[in-house]
Design an enzyme around this catalytic site. Structure first.
Site, short mmCIF file in Angstrom:
data_model
loop_
_atom_site.label_atom_id
_atom_site.label_comp_id
_atom_site.label_asym_id
_atom_site.label_seq_id
_atom_site.Cartn_x
_atom_site.Cartn_y
_atom_site.Cartn_z
N ARG A 175 1.14 -1.04 0.18
CA ARG A 175 0.21 0.01 -0.11
C ARG A 175 1.20 0.73 0.04
O ARG A 175 0.67 1.99 0.92
CB ARG A 175 -0.70 0.16 1.44
N ASN A 229 3.18 -7.80 7.69
CA ASN A 229 3.09 -9.14 7.27
C ASN A 229 3.66 -9.25 6.97
O ASN A 229 4.87 -9.04 6.01
CB ASN A 229 2.35 -8.92 5.59
N LYS A 277 1.20 -8.58 13.76
CA LYS A 277 -0.04 -8.80 13.36
C LYS A 277 -0.60 -10.63 13.69
O LYS A 277 0.49 -10.77 12.87
CB LYS A 277 -0.01 -8.26 12.11
N GLU A 323 -5.94 -11.92 8.57
CA GLU A 323 -5.43 -11.82 6.82
C GLU A 323 -4.20 -13.22 6.68
O GLU A 323 -3.37 -12.69 5.60
CB GLU A 323 -5.18 -10.66 6.64
N ARG A 367 -18.09 -7.75 10.35
CA ARG A 367 -16.74 -7.29 10.18
C ARG A 367 -16.46 -6.94 10.99
O ARG A 367 -15.58 -6.56 12.21
CB ARG A 367 -15.77 -7.54 9.12
N ASP A 372 -11.48 -0.89 8.69
CA ASP A 372 -10.25 -0.97 8.22
C ASP A 372 -10.27 0.75 7.41
O ASP A 372 -10.22 0.45 5.89
CB ASP A 372 -10.56 -1.86 6.84
N GLU A 384 -4.76 3.48 16.03
CA GLU A 384 -3.75 3.82 14.13
C GLU A 384 -4.39 4.87 13.63
O GLU A 384 -5.43 4.38 12.96
CB GLU A 384 -3.68 2.26 14.04
N GLU A 414 -4.37 4.57 1.50
CA GLU A 414 -5.49 3.89 0.85
C GLU A 414 -6.55 3.80 0.56
O GLU A 414 -6.69 3.39 -1.23
CB GLU A 414 -5.45 1.86 1.90
N GLU A 459 -14.99 12.26 0.19
CA GLU A 459 -16.15 12.22 0.53
C GLU A 459 -17.32 11.72 -0.23
O GLU A 459 -18.33 11.30 -0.78
CB GLU A 459 -16.40 11.69 1.73
O1 GCW Z 1 -6.34 -2.03 4.88
C1 GCW Z 1 -5.53 -3.42 4.69
C2 GCW Z 1 -4.42 -3.63 3.36
C3 GCW Z 1 -3.48 -4.49 4.02
C4 GCW Z 1 -2.84 -4.12 5.75
C5 GCW Z 1 -4.13 -4.45 6.04
C6 GCW Z 1 -3.45 -4.75 7.72
C7 GCW Z 1 -0.73 -4.39 6.23
O2 GCW Z 1 -4.94 -3.76 2.64
O3 GCW Z 1 -2.72 -4.23 3.18
O4 GCW Z 1 -1.64 -5.61 5.39
O5 GCW Z 1 -5.06 -3.85 5.62
O6 GCW Z 1 -2.90 -3.90 8.47
O7 GCW Z 1 -3.19 -5.45 8.49
#
Ligand code: GCW
Length: 596
Positions: A98, A140, A219, A223, A273, A302, A324, A330, A427
């Site tokens: 990202r 990740n 993390k 995911e 979610r 997210d 955070e 993104e 927005e």
């Molecule tokens: O928003 C999502 C993103 C992922 C990211 C994840 C996270 C680093 O699409 O790319 O991974 O969040 O915050 O862990």
């Protein structure tokens, strides 16, 4: 220290002889704090420690007028920039996950970059806005990156030395499965003594290389990343394993709360979610070790352009929390669109500031010559630091502060007008009324209304011929509203009191539902999308009215190019969203504008 001294941490920004710095260990101001005053052309800065002197000096650099003595101290001790940088170029995500600003500042094609000066400049930039911690790699953690913790720790030590000059401590994202990935064990179970011993030894080696190392970001069970669930352990047991290894050295674990089912069946209407982080973590309140900080995204989903505040941040009194934010854009235009985010962050902080121990921001900087691709995206980086230092600062005043330090006065008005309401403009032409996620799957850029509607990611809008939105009420929906304390729970539960901008986040309503603003949902969608795209075309002409010489040809051309793309994209958003909802609802625009 006194006048004329040029400390290493100021880099090329030299203070004049009219600045007097005094370090007084007995002044009682506390860590990182300083007192600053200016009169008769002389600025004085007093601080207890070197860091306070540094922050005071940066303040002196932005001071123009006389000032009665003022004391400044950060509202939280932990103000972190996190990088999602990969060491090896990832086949899908690239060098920076990202990342929209070119390559990584730290790594290139598997090796440490050979431009340490650039890292030094970045460290100075962060310190000048009050950031004192940085994590260097993507949350990740792939196999290659896992080795930063072990045999590649020397590279981290090189970077730590650059950041240390500016009183910034470095952190690493680590894999929960590191004992297996790089340790040769057959398990990562927190209850296994070999695993505990492995983390203790690995951490000891880290501190031998970097005595002021900050700690780990994790993390886990998120995911596809490994975590304690594989061993039937809780996230508290997982986090405490790493905390025990770090505790002897004063290190900390930032444990992310971004845990949800990313393999959901879209047919399943019971799983929400938005509920996930709260459901996973609030039962563990009080079980985390003292050096664990639970890192919570500011909204429950997210980083969408509009989300309510995460209820986790309001519900874990016995746990240390970090909020955070995401400066990397993104879901907010990917640093091709102008989108000044501090009004959003400041609203969140006004609710959670007294509950958090740390403010974390995902960095938007890369090896781009303007740092952030869109030169105006720098303002997000700037204000992320300033708000972490003082969440009561006014976002518009911060914008002007950044503009004054970045552009000549002749350009200030134009930049201000372009940026001030840019989040609201973004927005308007994207997903309406808080419903979110109408983006192109995968890269998350541009409109695709049903792109995620039948996917496994749990991000749906449920539009049908009658209405749109997600019923998250306790009376008839997923029960998410009950995760909020009062008065928020009741406010969001009722359509009568739910704020318009979040209506579709909390409720499924008919297109003919009348908003507090007095217009129907469908008319609001049409009106805002026409208005948003129109505002972008005004931005384009405003910028082209500014003579290139006012900001430099190259920067002017860069911004023009990005604005052209923003305009193209805004029209695409406008037309896809309007057309989609016109076709679903069959309700025409009362102003009879062109819909396809
Ligand atoms: O928003 C999502 C993103 C992922 C990211 C994840 C996270 C680093 O699409 O790319 O991974 O969040 O915050 O862990």
């Amino acid at each position: 220290m006194s006048a004329g001294v040029h400390p290493a941490w100021l880099g090329s920004a030299v203070l004049g002889d009219d600045v007097v710095l005094t370090r007084d260990p007995r002044c009682g101001l506390g860590a990182e704090a300083y007192t600053i005053a200016r009169s008769g052309g002389v600025t004085t800065v007093v601080a207890e420690d070197e860091a306070g002197l540094m922050y005071g000096s940066f303040h002196a650099l932005r001071l123009q007028d006389d000032l009665e003595a003022q004391t400044h101290r950060p509202f939280v001790a932990r103000r972190m920039m996190q990088h999602w940088d990969n060491v090896f170029v990832h086949p899908v995500m690239g060098q920076v996950e990202r990342g929209y600003s070119g390559g990584s500042l730290f790594w290139e094609d598997g090796a440490l970059t050979d431009d340490p000066d650039r890292v030094g400049d970045y460290a100075r930039l962060l310190a000048s806005v009050g950031i004192n911690s940085v994590s260097l790699n993507n949350v990740n953690v792939h196999a290659g990156e896992a080795r930063l913790l072990t045999d590649r720790i020397g590279e981290v030590a090189v970077l730590a030395a650059r950041f240390r000059q500016y009183h910034i401590r470095v952190y690493l994202s680590v894999s929960f499965a590191a004992p297996m990935l790089v340790g040769g064990l057959d398990t990562a179970d927190p209850a296994d003594e070999r695993v505990q011993a492995w983390w203790a030894t690995a951490t000891q080696r880290v501190y031998a290389a970097i005595p002021d190392f900050g700690g780990y970001i994790v993390k886990a069970d998120s995911e596809g990343q490994p975590g304690p669930f594989a061993y039937g352990r809780t996230h508290a047991e997982g986090a405490n394993l790493l905390a025990a290894a770090l505790a002897p050295f004063g290190g900390e674990v930032y444990w992310r709360a971004f845990v949800y089912n990313h393999r959901q069946d879209w047919r399943d209407r019971t799983t929400d979610r938005a509920r996930a982080a709260y459901d996973h973590f609030t039962p563990l309140d009080g079980e985390f070790a003292p050096n664990v900080i639970l890192q919570v995204k500011h909204g429950p989903i997210d980083f969408q352009p509009r989300e309510p505040v995460s209820p986790v941040l309001l519900s874990m009194p016995a746990t240390r929390l970090a909020v955070e934010f995401q400066a990397t854009q993104e879901y907010t235009g990917q640093q091709r669109h102008v989108c000044y985010l501090p009004p959003m962050w400041s609203a969140v902080l006004s609710t959670v500031a007294d509950r958090v121990d740390a403010v974390v921001t995902v960095s938007n900087a890369g090896d781009d010559r303007y740092w952030t691709n869109h030169p105006l995206a720098q303002a997000n980086l700037y204000a992320a630091g300033r708000l972490a230092w003082d969440p009561t600062l006014d976002p518009t005043a911060l914008l002007d502060e950044w503009i004054a330090r970045t552009f000549p006065p002749a350009a200030a008005g134009t930049v201000h007008e372009l940026m001030r309401d840019s989040w609201a403009v973004y927005e308007r032409y994207t997903s309406p009324l808080g419903v979110g996620f109408m983006v192109h799957p995968g890269d998350h850029y541009g409109p695709d209304v049903d792109g995620y509607e039948y996917s496994r990611w749990g991000t749906y809008h449920f539009a049908d011929r009658d209405g749109v939105g997600v019923d998250r009420t306790t009376a008839t929906g997923t029960g998410y509203t009950a995760q909020y304390p009062e008065p928020l729970a009741s406010q969001y539960e009722s359509r009568a009191t739910c704020p318009d901008e979040l209506l579709l986040f909390f409720h499924h309503v008919p297109y003919t539902h009348v908003l507090h603003s007095g217009v129907t949902v469908i008319q609001h969608i049409y009106d805002t999308h026409f208005a948003g795209a129109e505002a972008v075309s005004e931005m384009v002409s405003r910028w082209s009215d500014l003579p290139p010489s006012a900001v430099g040809e190259d920067l002017h051309a860069r911004v023009s190019d990005r604005l052209r793309e923003q305009h193209r994209s805004a029209l695409e958003w406008r037309d896809q969203i309007n057309t989609y909802f016109y076709r679903k609802s069959g309700i025409p625009d009362t102003k009879a504008r062109r819909i396809y």
